[in-house]
Design an enzyme around this catalytic site. Structure first.
Site, PDB file in Angstrom:
ATOM      1  N   TYR A 291      -3.424  -6.360  -2.946  1.00  0.00           N
ATOM      2  CA  TYR A 291      -1.961  -6.384  -2.838  1.00  0.00           C
ATOM      3  C   TYR A 291      -1.348  -6.976  -4.108  1.00  0.00           C
ATOM      4  O   TYR A 291      -0.499  -6.355  -4.752  1.00  0.00           O
ATOM      5  CB  TYR A 291      -1.578  -7.205  -1.612  1.00  0.00           C
ATOM      6  CG  TYR A 291      -0.090  -7.259  -1.318  1.00  0.00           C
ATOM      7  CD1 TYR A 291       0.571  -6.175  -0.734  1.00  0.00           C
ATOM      8  CD2 TYR A 291       0.658  -8.405  -1.593  1.00  0.00           C
ATOM      9  CE1 TYR A 291       1.940  -6.233  -0.446  1.00  0.00           C
ATOM     10  CE2 TYR A 291       2.017  -8.469  -1.302  1.00  0.00           C
ATOM     11  CZ  TYR A 291       2.654  -7.384  -0.727  1.00  0.00           C
ATOM     12  OH  TYR A 291       3.998  -7.449  -0.438  1.00  0.00           O
ATOM     13  N   ASP A 292      -1.817  -8.172  -4.483  1.00  0.00           N
ATOM     14  CA  ASP A 292      -1.218  -8.882  -5.628  1.00  0.00           C
ATOM     15  C   ASP A 292      -1.365  -8.072  -6.918  1.00  0.00           C
ATOM     16  O   ASP A 292      -0.404  -7.865  -7.651  1.00  0.00           O
ATOM     17  CB  ASP A 292      -1.885 -10.253  -5.837  1.00  0.00           C
ATOM     18  CG  ASP A 292      -1.747 -11.176  -4.632  1.00  0.00           C
ATOM     19  OD1 ASP A 292      -1.309 -10.716  -3.571  1.00  0.00           O
ATOM     20  OD2 ASP A 292      -2.101 -12.374  -4.763  1.00  0.00           O
TER      21      ASP A 292
ATOM     22  N   LYS B  45       0.599  -4.754  -6.883  1.00  0.00           N
ATOM     23  CA  LYS B  45       2.022  -4.939  -7.170  1.00  0.00           C
ATOM     24  C   LYS B  45       2.243  -5.309  -8.641  1.00  0.00           C
ATOM     25  O   LYS B  45       3.257  -4.946  -9.229  1.00  0.00           O
ATOM     26  CB  LYS B  45       2.602  -6.039  -6.264  1.00  0.00           C
ATOM     27  CG  LYS B  45       2.694  -5.640  -4.787  1.00  0.00           C
ATOM     28  CD  LYS B  45       3.867  -4.699  -4.535  1.00  0.00           C
ATOM     29  CE  LYS B  45       4.074  -4.459  -3.044  1.00  0.00           C
ATOM     30  NZ  LYS B  45       5.221  -3.579  -2.769  1.00  0.00           N
TER      31      LYS B  45
ATOM     32  N   GLN C 204       0.943 -26.009   3.625  1.00  0.00           N
ATOM     33  CA  GLN C 204       1.393 -24.997   2.643  1.00  0.00           C
ATOM     34  C   GLN C 204       2.845 -24.635   2.937  1.00  0.00           C
ATOM     35  O   GLN C 204       3.273 -24.684   4.090  1.00  0.00           O
ATOM     36  CB  GLN C 204       0.474 -23.759   2.672  1.00  0.00           C
ATOM     37  CG  GLN C 204       0.531 -22.869   3.903  1.00  0.00           C
ATOM     38  CD  GLN C 204      -0.413 -23.303   5.013  1.00  0.00           C
ATOM     39  OE1 GLN C 204      -0.638 -24.489   5.238  1.00  0.00           O
ATOM     40  NE2 GLN C 204      -0.947 -22.347   5.766  1.00  0.00           N
TER      41      GLN C 204
HETATM   42  P1  NAD Z   1       6.209  -3.019   6.475  1.00  0.00           P
HETATM   43  O1  NAD Z   1       4.727  -3.007   6.556  1.00  0.00           O
HETATM   44  O2  NAD Z   1       6.996  -3.214   7.722  1.00  0.00           O
HETATM   45  O3  NAD Z   1       6.743  -1.686   5.791  1.00  0.00           O
HETATM   46  C1  NAD Z   1       6.000  -0.936   4.865  1.00  0.00           C
HETATM   47  C2  NAD Z   1       6.260   0.531   5.145  1.00  0.00           C
HETATM   48  O4  NAD Z   1       5.550   1.331   4.178  1.00  0.00           O
HETATM   49  C3  NAD Z   1       5.742   0.962   6.525  1.00  0.00           C
HETATM   50  O5  NAD Z   1       6.701   1.755   7.179  1.00  0.00           O
HETATM   51  C4  NAD Z   1       4.484   1.773   6.194  1.00  0.00           C
HETATM   52  O6  NAD Z   1       4.171   2.735   7.177  1.00  0.00           O
HETATM   53  C5  NAD Z   1       4.865   2.381   4.857  1.00  0.00           C
HETATM   54  N1  NAD Z   1       3.717   2.783   4.050  1.00  0.00           N
HETATM   55  C6  NAD Z   1       2.590   2.065   3.795  1.00  0.00           C
HETATM   56  N2  NAD Z   1       1.763   2.771   3.005  1.00  0.00           N
HETATM   57  C7  NAD Z   1       2.383   3.970   2.766  1.00  0.00           C
HETATM   58  C8  NAD Z   1       2.015   5.129   2.040  1.00  0.00           C
HETATM   59  N3  NAD Z   1       0.839   5.212   1.379  1.00  0.00           N
HETATM   60  N4  NAD Z   1       2.870   6.187   2.021  1.00  0.00           N
HETATM   61  C9  NAD Z   1       4.059   6.124   2.685  1.00  0.00           C
HETATM   62  N5  NAD Z   1       4.453   5.049   3.408  1.00  0.00           N
HETATM   63  C10 NAD Z   1       3.616   3.976   3.438  1.00  0.00           C
HETATM   64  O7  NAD Z   1       6.586  -4.152   5.395  1.00  0.00           O
HETATM   65  P2  NAD Z   1       8.001  -4.696   4.905  1.00  0.00           P
HETATM   66  O8  NAD Z   1       8.030  -6.133   5.157  1.00  0.00           O
HETATM   67  O9  NAD Z   1       9.085  -3.837   5.386  1.00  0.00           O
HETATM   68  O10 NAD Z   1       7.840  -4.515   3.321  1.00  0.00           O
HETATM   69  C11 NAD Z   1       8.475  -3.469   2.616  1.00  0.00           C
HETATM   70  C12 NAD Z   1       8.188  -3.624   1.126  1.00  0.00           C
HETATM   71  O11 NAD Z   1       8.688  -4.874   0.659  1.00  0.00           O
HETATM   72  C13 NAD Z   1       6.709  -3.586   0.770  1.00  0.00           C
HETATM   73  O12 NAD Z   1       6.552  -2.880  -0.442  1.00  0.00           O
HETATM   74  C14 NAD Z   1       6.350  -5.034   0.582  1.00  0.00           C
HETATM   75  O13 NAD Z   1       5.276  -5.203  -0.309  1.00  0.00           O
HETATM   76  C15 NAD Z   1       7.645  -5.590   0.024  1.00  0.00           C
HETATM   77  N6  NAD Z   1       7.755  -7.030   0.305  1.00  0.00           N
HETATM   78  C16 NAD Z   1       8.082  -7.476   1.538  1.00  0.00           C
HETATM   79  C17 NAD Z   1       8.152  -8.844   1.781  1.00  0.00           C
HETATM   80  C18 NAD Z   1       8.539  -9.407   3.116  1.00  0.00           C
HETATM   81  O14 NAD Z   1       8.511 -10.617   3.277  1.00  0.00           O
HETATM   82  N7  NAD Z   1       8.931  -8.636   4.093  1.00  0.00           N
HETATM   83  C19 NAD Z   1       7.849  -9.746   0.752  1.00  0.00           C
HETATM   84  C20 NAD Z   1       7.489  -9.246  -0.490  1.00  0.00           C
HETATM   85  C21 NAD Z   1       7.457  -7.888  -0.709  1.00  0.00           C
HETATM   86  N1  UDP Z   2       0.025 -18.458   8.742  1.00  0.00           N
HETATM   87  C1  UDP Z   2      -0.291 -19.335   9.795  1.00  0.00           C
HETATM   88  N2  UDP Z   2      -0.453 -18.810  11.033  1.00  0.00           N
HETATM   89  C2  UDP Z   2      -0.302 -17.491  11.307  1.00  0.00           C
HETATM   90  C3  UDP Z   2       0.045 -16.606  10.253  1.00  0.00           C
HETATM   91  C4  UDP Z   2       0.179 -17.123   8.974  1.00  0.00           C
HETATM   92  O1  UDP Z   2      -0.435 -20.534   9.591  1.00  0.00           O
HETATM   93  O2  UDP Z   2      -0.448 -17.096  12.485  1.00  0.00           O
HETATM   94  C5  UDP Z   2       0.228 -19.022   7.400  1.00  0.00           C
HETATM   95  C6  UDP Z   2      -0.544 -18.323   6.299  1.00  0.00           C
HETATM   96  O3  UDP Z   2      -1.849 -18.887   6.163  1.00  0.00           O
HETATM   97  C7  UDP Z   2       0.320 -18.583   5.086  1.00  0.00           C
HETATM   98  C8  UDP Z   2       1.731 -18.613   5.657  1.00  0.00           C
HETATM   99  O4  UDP Z   2       1.580 -18.839   7.061  1.00  0.00           O
HETATM  100  O5  UDP Z   2       0.031 -19.849   4.555  1.00  0.00           O
HETATM  101  C9  UDP Z   2       2.499 -17.333   5.439  1.00  0.00           C
HETATM  102  O6  UDP Z   2       1.684 -16.268   5.869  1.00  0.00           O
HETATM  103  P1  UDP Z   2       2.188 -14.772   5.922  1.00  0.00           P
HETATM  104  O7  UDP Z   2       1.028 -13.936   6.365  1.00  0.00           O
HETATM  105  O8  UDP Z   2       3.442 -14.686   6.690  1.00  0.00           O
HETATM  106  O9  UDP Z   2       2.588 -14.391   4.425  1.00  0.00           O
HETATM  107  P2  UDP Z   2       2.051 -14.777   2.963  1.00  0.00           P
HETATM  108  O10 UDP Z   2       3.184 -15.498   2.358  1.00  0.00           O
HETATM  109  O11 UDP Z   2       0.827 -15.636   3.045  1.00  0.00           O
HETATM  110  O12 UDP Z   2       1.769 -13.453   2.350  1.00  0.00           O
END
Ligand code: NAD
Ligand code: UDP
Length: 317
Positions: free
Chosen positions: A148-149, A152, A212
């Site tokens: 993921y990291d 992105k 954390q």
């Molecule tokens: P989510 O998992 O609810 O949504 C992701 C969507 O992408 C889903 O509908 C999934 O079906 C679709 N998807 C996954 N792989 C795909 C592919 N190969 N082709 C087409 N569709 C695909 O997650 P979210 O929280 O809504 O996140 C949306 C975006 O924002 C992501 O790119 C995520 O990395 C980014 N983001 C979210 C957060 C957060 O806290 N919610 C934080 C940082 C980044």
């Molecule tokens: N976490 C937790 N219990 C849970 C799910 C997550 O303590 O049931 C912790 C996880 O280890 C992390 C933080 O909550 O330290 C945020 O986790 P999340 O998966 O929401 O997102 P992250 O920021 O780690 O991608």
């Protein structure tokens, strides 16, 4: 009639954030093409839009090219919860990298602006606190979060190379932990886990000691930031942090959820997953300056809305 109405592609549009973005764009008078392969997204997130005359759903995987005619792209496709992105790490990396190449290719052919949903995870386990956009991060390239990291991070590189090489208008947002209604009850991220556990009276699972920290943004605030970023002039590329600078330990979050739900759930401690960042908090000075944006919803009201959503969802189940 909105004379500035555009035809906008939202990849990942059936996910948590994507579906709220589709709502916002439809409400603003645009036509929306929602593209999703339903890996973590759900039809119920967009069911209310399916009959709307300005909404269209395309089932497609962004790792394959797609030919569409649109005026703007928001690229959100990618599973965001560690549980889900680690389930098929190769597909996660492909989604970020091949997905970026395909969507950038589309934007290049059409000469249109493209937004990238990047993440605070590009900072890894940050040695600088709070994180500014200038910080290059501290990321393990080989660990269980790397798909993921690093995916992105590579996507950001591609965005900036397309910008430099092909003059593409790019808008890169680094999103910090965001929560709210429409998160999947089995999403696995901390806010939805704790609320669902509390409402069901199950043990609340704290990973590690719960010391954390994370900074939690309510989804309405974030979506407003997306739209403001897209409407900046052609010279502004980002990256720009979007998140709520209120910082809480995971233990504090658990206690707040118990208080607000009135749950009798107990806290249980589980092993901390590898490479779990110890602290995370956005410096949002740039977003304030360039977008005139800052979050309006603090943790307690945001949690209350989210608890209400899950309470109704679990009662219906
Ligand atoms: P989510 O998992 O609810 O949504 C992701 C969507 O992408 C889903 O509908 C999934 O079906 C679709 N998807 C996954 N792989 C795909 C592919 N190969 N082709 C087409 N569709 C695909 O997650 P979210 O929280 O809504 O996140 C949306 C975006 O924002 C992501 O790119 C995520 O990395 C980014 N983001 C979210 C957060 C957060 O806290 N919610 C934080 C940082 C980044
Ligand atoms: N976490 C937790 N219990 C849970 C799910 C997550 O303590 O049931 C912790 C996880 O280890 C992390 C933080 O909550 O330290 C945020 O986790 P999340 O998966 O929401 O997102 P992250 O920021 O780690 O991608």
């Amino acid at each position: 009639m909105n004379t500035d109405a555009k035809r906008i592609l939202v990849t990942g549009g059936a996910g948590f954030l994507g579906s709220h973005l589709c709502d916002k764009l439809i409400a603003d008078g645009h036509e929306v093409l929602c593209l999703d392969n339903f890996y973590t997204g759900r039809k119920r997130n967009i069911a209310h839009l399916l009959q709307h005359e300005r909404f269209e759903l395309v089932r497609h995987d962004v790792t394959f090219p797609v030919y569409l005619e649109v005026d703007e792209i928001y690229n959100l496709a990618c599973p965001a919860s560690p549980v889900h992105y680690q389930n098929d790490p190769v597909q996660t990396l492909k989604t970020s990298v091949h997905g970026a190449i395909n969507m950038l290719g589309l934007a290049k052919r059409l000469r249109i602006p493209i937004f990238q949903a990047s993440t605070s995870e590009v900072y890894g386990d940050p040695a600088v606190h709070p994180q500014t956009e200038k910080y290059w991060g501290n990321v393990n390239p080989l660990g269980i979060r790397s798909c993921y990291d690093e995916g992105k991070r590579a996507a950001e590189t591609l965005f900036f190379d397309y910008h430099r090489q092909h003059g593409l208008q790019i808008k890169v947002a680094r999103i910090f932990n965001t929560y709210g209604p429409r998160m999947h009850p089995n999403d696995g991220r901390v806010v939805s886990n704790f609320i669902v556990q509390a409402l069901r009276g199950e043990d609340i699972t704290i990973y590690g000691e719960g010391s954390q920290t994370r900074s939690f943004c309510y989804m309405d605030d974030l979506i407003e930031g997306f739209v403001r970023l897209m409407s900046t002039g052609p010279d502004f590329t980002g990256p720009v942090n979007l998140g709520n600078p209120g910082e809480f330990s995971i233990l504090q979050l658990a206690e707040k959820v118990i208080e607000l739900t009135g749950s009798k759930s107990k806290l249980v401690y589980k092993p901390l997953p590898a490479d779990d960042p110890t602290q995370r908090c956005p410096d949002i000075s740039l977003a304030k300056k360039v977008l005139g944006w800052q979050p309006a919803v603090s943790l307690e009201p945001g949690l209350k809305h989210t608890i209400k959503y899950f309470d109704e969802l679990l009662r219906d189940a």
